[in-house]
Scaffold this active site. Sequence first.
Site, short mmCIF file in Angstrom:
data_model
loop_
_atom_site.label_atom_id
_atom_site.label_comp_id
_atom_site.label_asym_id
_atom_site.label_seq_id
_atom_site.Cartn_x
_atom_site.Cartn_y
_atom_site.Cartn_z
N CYS A 12 31.68 24.20 -57.02
CA CYS A 12 33.11 24.15 -56.72
C CYS A 12 33.33 24.19 -55.22
CB CYS A 12 33.85 25.36 -57.30
SG CYS A 12 33.79 25.44 -59.09
N GLY A 38 33.27 19.09 -56.38
CA GLY A 38 33.72 19.22 -57.76
C GLY A 38 34.83 18.23 -58.06
N ASN A 112 33.63 29.98 -56.01
CA ASN A 112 32.52 29.03 -55.92
C ASN A 112 31.23 29.82 -56.13
OD1 ASN A 112 30.92 27.29 -53.14
ND2 ASN A 112 30.67 26.98 -55.31
N GLY A 113 30.44 29.41 -57.13
CA GLY A 113 29.17 30.10 -57.38
C GLY A 113 29.02 30.43 -58.84
N TYR A 254 21.39 18.53 -50.33
CA TYR A 254 22.26 17.60 -51.02
C TYR A 254 23.75 17.91 -50.95
CZ TYR A 254 24.75 15.37 -54.79
OH TYR A 254 25.69 14.68 -55.49
#
Length: 476
Positions: A12, A38, A112-113, A254
């Site tokens: 995210c 996302g 996020n995570g 990435y």
Amino acid sequence: MTLDCDSPKEACGIFGVYGVENVAPIIYRGLFSLQHRGQEGAGIVVSDGSEISSVKGQGLVNDVFSRQPIDKLVGNLGIGHVRYSTTGSTRIQNVQPLVAECVDGLWVVAHNGNLVNAAPIRKMYQEAGAIFQTSTDSEVLVHLLADPMYRSRPRRVARALAELEGAFAFLLMTKNCVMAARDKQGFRPLSIGKLGDGYVFASETCALAQTGAEYLRDVCPGELVVADQAGLHSSTFVDEDESRLARCIFEMVYFARPDSQVFGENVHSVRLKYGEQLAVEHPVDADIVISIPDSGNSASLGFSRASGIPLDFGFIRNHYIGRTFIMPEADARSSGVDMKLSVLAEVVNGKRVVVVDDSIVRGTTIRRRVTSLREAGAKEVHVRVSCPPVRNPCFYGVDFPTRDELIAGHEDVETIREFIGADSLGYLSLEGLFLSFEGRHCFCDACFSGEYPTEIACKDGKQALESMSNELNLDI
Ligand code: SF4
């Protein structure tokens, strides 16, 4: 990496603003800059100090906020979120920010995570009678904040955060303040910027730059930063301990955008070095170097510079097709694969080609790329990968497939080379991955090494909390 079903997916992106007039358009721009993290859903929640308003929906940022315009979002503080599901299914209830009405006011949460102890915490609250609205791990923080154990004591937010294990960059909001917190191991990036008299928080610095904010610093691992009327103030919810840092090296490989500064380094510069090192570790006689766009671009340039082999454009990407890799369902992903990249036969025909990709997950997509290069007349195809073999799943917010589905989870390099049909295959070494840094000790590299930096309470993957939601006792 081939941007599709053969690829990992990000968890995210989060973006927040405090103390700037009319924050909604700024958050919209911030989320648009973080779209690569996302694409399943997006949401913005703002406050004018007394009222909270929100817009959320499934799909891309542009789609969500054109269906439901943000003009009605009035406020000078707010947070936003772009979602890829690493826990919970793709449904509107799981789109963030989450808004919860506790006995002492509203809490807004964007995450996020991946929390590795979400399942036992959720179970504990559910057994005590709590009702969860979503199947995301993020919602456990709302329940901790609402729990009288925390609510009625000093440093409530810090104490609740200290209960969480795993990877998190959180933005929290009340009617009057925005808070930012990063887990004690620093898995995911989170930056602070200054915009006019206010403050901005973003998963990546590219979103600061694109909203005109000036980068101040990163939120430290274990730190809780609050932006409110008194300015910016900071405390820690876990004592700082460098030895436990576990920053996600895959952000460098990435996920992050090349124009972001992540963990203190420019992502493009790090990927260039990966390409250079790859050329040193796996040299080859060839006529041209090409990249799998876009995430292989920086490393292919590095490979070309270090090897002296000219760089060319062998694949042309269709920018009007979504990044299919980020769609969660296999059918949705595979339907777009062949539309995305086309080979420039004029470039590769009759040539010995080095093709640089950032990672191989299942191996199916790079295999297709190798086949298409040969069909276009490439004489030889040498695949170079700017990270080590991905052998293990991630429990910290990156949606890799299971170990069985990871080709390097059960096959050696020679077998993978045969499977993808390349003349040669070379991966960057684990040592090469950390050449730009002071060694491995501050990073997580578990998807390569298998050395997980935390205990994992639940290894059931993204649907784990979904199944907990479905275990209804219907004996009424
Ligand atoms: S396992 Fe890999 S992808 Fe997951 S946090 Fe660690 S380095 Fe990142």
